[in-house]
Write an enzyme that holds these catalytic residues in place. Sequence first.
Site, PDB file in Angstrom:
ATOM      1  N   LYS A  57      10.272  -8.600   5.556  1.00 43.70           N
ATOM      2  CA  LYS A  57       9.817  -9.982   5.389  1.00 43.70           C
ATOM      3  C   LYS A  57      10.753 -10.968   6.097  1.00 43.70           C
ATOM      4  O   LYS A  57      10.308 -11.959   6.668  1.00 43.70           O
ATOM      5  CB  LYS A  57       9.680 -10.320   3.897  1.00 43.70           C
ATOM      6  CG  LYS A  57       8.575  -9.522   3.199  1.00 43.70           C
ATOM      7  CD  LYS A  57       7.213  -9.827   3.811  1.00 43.70           C
ATOM      8  CE  LYS A  57       6.071  -9.132   3.108  1.00 43.70           C
ATOM      9  NZ  LYS A  57       4.749  -9.495   3.648  1.00 43.70           N
ATOM     10  N   TYR A  60      11.282  -3.684   2.086  1.00 46.30           N
ATOM     11  CA  TYR A  60      10.412  -4.861   1.920  1.00 46.30           C
ATOM     12  C   TYR A  60      11.109  -6.162   2.342  1.00 46.30           C
ATOM     13  O   TYR A  60      10.593  -6.905   3.176  1.00 46.30           O
ATOM     14  CB  TYR A  60       9.925  -4.951   0.466  1.00 46.30           C
ATOM     15  CG  TYR A  60       8.852  -5.989   0.246  1.00 46.30           C
ATOM     16  CD1 TYR A  60       7.541  -5.763   0.658  1.00 46.30           C
ATOM     17  CD2 TYR A  60       9.134  -7.196  -0.378  1.00 46.30           C
ATOM     18  CE1 TYR A  60       6.541  -6.715   0.447  1.00 46.30           C
ATOM     19  CE2 TYR A  60       8.149  -8.151  -0.588  1.00 46.30           C
ATOM     20  CZ  TYR A  60       6.855  -7.902  -0.182  1.00 46.30           C
ATOM     21  OH  TYR A  60       5.874  -8.846  -0.387  1.00 46.30           O
TER      22      TYR A  60
HETATM   23  N1  LIG Z   1       1.476 -10.744  -4.603  1.00 48.71           N
HETATM   24  C1  LIG Z   1       2.656 -11.325  -4.454  1.00 48.71           C
HETATM   25  O1  LIG Z   1       3.318 -11.717  -5.453  1.00 48.71           O
HETATM   26  C2  LIG Z   1       3.217 -11.553  -3.072  1.00 48.71           C
HETATM   27  C3  LIG Z   1       4.385 -12.332  -2.968  1.00 48.71           C
HETATM   28  C4  LIG Z   1       4.925 -12.552  -1.710  1.00 48.71           C
HETATM   29  C5  LIG Z   1       4.313 -12.038  -0.572  1.00 48.71           C
HETATM   30  N2  LIG Z   1       3.181 -11.288  -0.693  1.00 48.71           N
HETATM   31  C6  LIG Z   1       2.586 -10.768   0.556  1.00 48.71           C
HETATM   32  O2  LIG Z   1       1.247 -11.185   0.641  1.00 48.71           O
HETATM   33  C7  LIG Z   1       0.492 -10.233   1.417  1.00 48.71           C
HETATM   34  C8  LIG Z   1      -0.743  -9.825   0.646  1.00 48.71           C
HETATM   35  O3  LIG Z   1      -0.328  -9.218  -0.570  1.00 48.71           O
HETATM   36  P1  LIG Z   1      -1.291  -9.082  -1.840  1.00 48.71           P
HETATM   37  O4  LIG Z   1      -0.456  -9.349  -3.033  1.00 48.71           O
HETATM   38  O5  LIG Z   1      -2.545  -9.835  -1.623  1.00 48.71           O
HETATM   39  O6  LIG Z   1      -1.525  -7.489  -1.792  1.00 48.71           O
HETATM   40  P2  LIG Z   1      -2.851  -6.606  -1.961  1.00 48.71           P
HETATM   41  O7  LIG Z   1      -2.328  -5.227  -2.154  1.00 48.71           O
HETATM   42  O8  LIG Z   1      -3.751  -7.186  -3.003  1.00 48.71           O
HETATM   43  O9  LIG Z   1      -3.562  -6.736  -0.535  1.00 48.71           O
HETATM   44  C9  LIG Z   1      -2.984  -6.194   0.620  1.00 48.71           C
HETATM   45  C10 LIG Z   1      -4.103  -5.766   1.563  1.00 48.71           C
HETATM   46  O10 LIG Z   1      -3.506  -5.314   2.779  1.00 48.71           O
HETATM   47  C11 LIG Z   1      -4.170  -4.126   3.186  1.00 48.71           C
HETATM   48  N3  LIG Z   1      -3.255  -3.329   4.017  1.00 48.71           N
HETATM   49  C12 LIG Z   1      -2.069  -2.777   3.666  1.00 48.71           C
HETATM   50  N4  LIG Z   1      -1.540  -2.136   4.724  1.00 48.71           N
HETATM   51  C13 LIG Z   1      -2.414  -2.275   5.755  1.00 48.71           C
HETATM   52  C14 LIG Z   1      -2.421  -1.829   7.098  1.00 48.71           C
HETATM   53  N5  LIG Z   1      -1.441  -1.076   7.623  1.00 48.71           N
HETATM   54  N6  LIG Z   1      -3.462  -2.189   7.888  1.00 48.71           N
HETATM   55  C15 LIG Z   1      -4.473  -2.944   7.394  1.00 48.71           C
HETATM   56  N7  LIG Z   1      -4.536  -3.370   6.127  1.00 48.71           N
HETATM   57  C16 LIG Z   1      -3.504  -3.033   5.314  1.00 48.71           C
HETATM   58  C17 LIG Z   1      -4.524  -3.405   1.887  1.00 48.71           C
HETATM   59  O11 LIG Z   1      -5.586  -2.467   2.087  1.00 48.71           O
HETATM   60  C18 LIG Z   1      -4.925  -4.577   1.000  1.00 48.71           C
HETATM   61  O12 LIG Z   1      -6.311  -4.862   1.103  1.00 48.71           O
HETATM   62  C19 LIG Z   1       1.465  -9.078   1.704  1.00 48.71           C
HETATM   63  O13 LIG Z   1       1.983  -9.228   3.004  1.00 48.71           O
HETATM   64  C20 LIG Z   1       2.538  -9.251   0.647  1.00 48.71           C
HETATM   65  O14 LIG Z   1       3.779  -8.706   1.051  1.00 48.71           O
HETATM   66  C21 LIG Z   1       2.611 -11.034  -1.918  1.00 48.71           C
END
Ligand SMILES: NC(=O)c1ccc[n+]([C@@H]2O[C@H](COP(=O)([O-])OP(=O)(O)OC[C@H]3O[C@@H](n4cnc5c(N)ncnc54)[C@H](O)[C@@H]3O)[C@@H](O)[C@H]2O)c1
Length: 273
Positions: free
Chosen positions: A166, A162
Site C-alpha cells: 500500500k 500488505y
Molecule cells: N475494507 C477495508 O477496511 C479497507 C481499508 C483500506 C483499504 N482497503 C482496500 O480497498 C480495496 C477493496 O477492498 P474491499 O474491502 O472492498 O475488499 P473485497 O474483498 O470486498 O473486494 C476486493 C475485490 O478485489 C477482487 N480481486 C482481488 N484480487 C484480484 C486480482 N488479482 N484481480 C482482479 N480482482 C481481484 C476480489 O475478487 C474482490 O471482488 C483493496 O485494495 C483493499 O486493500 C480496504
Amino acid sequence: MSAENKTENWLGMAGKKYAVTGAGSGIGYSIAETLLAAGARVALLDRNTEGAEKLRELYSSTGQEPVVLQCDISDPASVDQAVQGVCEAFGDLDGLVNCAGMLRPASIRDVELDEWDAVLRTNLTGYMLCSREFANLMSNGGSMVHIASVAAHHPQTHSGAYSASKAGITLLSRQIAAEYGPEGIRSNVICPGMIRTALSEPFYQQPDIKEQREAMTASRRIGAPQDIANAVTFLLSDRAGYINGAELTVDGGMETMLMDLIPRPGFTAKKSA
Ligand SMILES: NC(=O)c1ccc[n+]([C@@H]2O[C@H](COP(=O)([O-])OP(=O)(O)OC[C@H]3O[C@@H](n4cnc5c(N)ncnc54)[C@H](O)[C@@H]3O)[C@@H](O)[C@H]2O)c1
C-alpha cells in the site's frame, strides 16, 4: 457562478466512461454503483465476476448496462485482454479506479515468499499494469484513482506484504502523476481507514470489536464503502481537475486519534450530563 455551473450534474459524470478493478465486491462495487448512479458508463473488472454480474443485471434495462470483464490484474495477458474488451465496448476511457486488492496475514519472520510475492503482484504490480495499459485508452486525458490504505502510513504487524504494497501504491501514483500529467492524465490516491466489507468482515464477527474500533475513530463509526465511493467520484471528476499527485485519507479521523491512545490519567473527557 455561471448558469452552466448551476447544474444537477455538478460532477459532470453523465456519459463519462470508467474502468473499475475489484468491482465485484465491497469498495469497488460501491464505486462502480455510484459512478453508474451519476450517469457514467462503467466497465466492471474482477477476477471473480459474480458480484459484477449482479450489478450488470441491475442496470441492464437502463441504457447504461455495464460491461463485465473477468480480469486478474496480476496477469499481464489478462490485463491486455481486459483493455481490448473496454476498447471494443467504449472506444476510449475517461478514467480508471484501481481497487482490486488482497490481504494475506503473516509476520515478517514467518511469511512465505510466494505469499509475499502474491500480495505485491496484485496490490502493487497489478495497479501499475492497469494504470499504464488503460492510460493508452485515455487519448483525451483522464483521471486515475488508486485505493491504498492507512496501512500505507503505518506498519501493521502480522499483515505480510500488505503495508509495503500500500505504501508502494502512494509513490506509484505520484510517479504516474509526474509522467502522465503532461498528457492531461491525473493520478491520485485514497487511503481508506476501517471500512466494513467482505475483506474486513471476519474481524467484526468477534464480540466487542466493532465498539472498540468505533472508539478509535474521531467520527465514532466504521466507514461504509459509500464513504470511499463518494471521494473517488469527486477525484475522478473534472471538479478535481487541478488535484494531481495527491493523497486523501478517508478514515473518519482515525489517524488523528494517535495521541488519544496514550494513557493520561486526569485528561479524560468529562461525560456531559
Ligand atoms: N475494507 C477495508 O477496511 C479497507 C481499508 C483500506 C483499504 N482497503 C482496500 O480497498 C480495496 C477493496 O477492498 P474491499 O474491502 O472492498 O475488499 P473485497 O474483498 O470486498 O473486494 C476486493 C475485490 O478485489 C477482487 N480481486 C482481488 N484480487 C484480484 C486480482 N488479482 N484481480 C482482479 N480482482 C481481484 C476480489 O475478487 C474482490 O471482488 C483493496 O485494495 C483493499 O486493500 C480496504
